[in-house]
Design a protein around this motif. Structure first.
Motif, PDB file in Angstrom:
ATOM      1  N   SER A  23     -39.671 -10.560  17.018  1.00 21.41           N
ATOM      2  CA  SER A  23     -39.508 -10.827  15.591  1.00 21.41           C
ATOM      3  C   SER A  23     -40.668 -10.187  14.844  1.00 21.41           C
ATOM      4  N   ARG A  25     -42.410  -9.978  10.857  1.00 20.89           N
ATOM      5  CA  ARG A  25     -42.413 -10.599   9.527  1.00 20.89           C
ATOM      6  C   ARG A  25     -43.311  -9.813   8.595  1.00 20.89           C
ATOM      7  N   ASP A  26     -42.804  -9.479   7.424  1.00 21.97           N
ATOM      8  CA  ASP A  26     -43.585  -8.817   6.376  1.00 21.97           C
ATOM      9  C   ASP A  26     -44.369  -9.897   5.641  1.00 21.97           C
ATOM     10  N   GLY A  29     -43.944  -9.644   1.595  1.00 18.82           N
ATOM     11  CA  GLY A  29     -42.661  -9.968   0.983  1.00 18.82           C
ATOM     12  C   GLY A  29     -41.890 -11.083   1.659  1.00 18.82           C
ATOM     13  N   ASP A  31     -39.978 -10.801   4.293  1.00 20.04           N
ATOM     14  CA  ASP A  31     -38.799 -10.344   5.023  1.00 20.04           C
ATOM     15  C   ASP A  31     -39.010 -10.476   6.527  1.00 20.04           C
ATOM     16  N   LEU A  32     -37.903 -10.743   7.233  1.00 20.38           N
ATOM     17  CA  LEU A  32     -37.932 -10.843   8.681  1.00 20.38           C
ATOM     18  C   LEU A  32     -37.099  -9.728   9.299  1.00 20.38           C
ATOM     19  N   GLY A  33     -37.612  -9.173  10.403  1.00 22.47           N
ATOM     20  CA  GLY A  33     -36.889  -8.144  11.139  1.00 22.47           C
ATOM     21  C   GLY A  33     -36.835  -8.530  12.601  1.00 22.47           C
ATOM     22  N   TRP A  59     -33.699  -4.364  10.104  1.00 22.90           N
ATOM     23  CA  TRP A  59     -34.532  -4.725   8.960  1.00 22.90           C
ATOM     24  C   TRP A  59     -33.636  -4.838   7.740  1.00 22.90           C
ATOM     25  N   ARG A  60     -33.695  -5.991   7.073  1.00 23.59           N
ATOM     26  CA  ARG A  60     -32.870  -6.263   5.899  1.00 23.59           C
ATOM     27  C   ARG A  60     -31.390  -6.037   6.205  1.00 23.59           C
TER      28      ARG A  60
END
Length: 103
Positions: A23, A25-26, A29, A31-33, A59-60
Motif C-alpha cells: 500500500s 499513501r500520499d 493529499g 490518496d491511497l495506491g 493509483w486513483r
C-alpha cells in the motif's frame, strides 16, 4: 496482528522470488495506491542482492505496469542498506525483530 519471527540475516532470508503487495499513501493529499507483483532477489556483483520488482501499480483507480530495481547491501548485524539502482540511499531494513515498517 500475527506472530513475528526474528531474522538474523536479512539478505540470506530475502534471496529468491517473492510475491509482493504494498500500500502507498500520499501524505500531502491522502490518496491511497496499491502495488501487486513479484520481486526477485538475485546476486549483486560485489556482494548483496539485486532486487527486481515488476507488477501493477493502481493509483486513483487506474492500473498501470510498474517496475523498479534496488540494491540491497549488507549492513551491520544482519541488516540491509537499501539503495536505489543509481546508488542513492533509500532506507535501512532491519528484520531482527521479525517486523519492519519503512516510512
Amino acid at each position: 496482528m500475527g506472530e513475528f519471527w526474528p531474522v538474523p540475516d536479512a539478505l540470506a532470508y530475502l534471496k529468491g522470488g517473492w510475491r509482493v503487495t504494498r500500500s502507498v499513501r500520499d501524505l500531502a493529499g491522502g490518496d491511497l495506491g496499491r502495488f501487486e507483483g513479484t520481486t526477485l532477489f538475485g546476486p549483486l556483483e560485489g556482494g548483496g542482492l539485486l532486487h527486481r520488482e515488476s507488477g501493477t501499480f493502481t493509483w486513483r483507480g487506474v492500473p498501470r505496469p510498474a517496475e523498479r530495481t534496488l540494491r540491497f547491501l549488507p549492513g551491520p548485524g544482519g541488516t540491509v542498506d537499501v539503495r536505489f539502482a543509481d546508488g542513492r540511499p533509500f532506507h535501512c531494513l532491519d528484520l531482527s525483530t521479525g517486523r519492519h515498517v519503512a516510512d
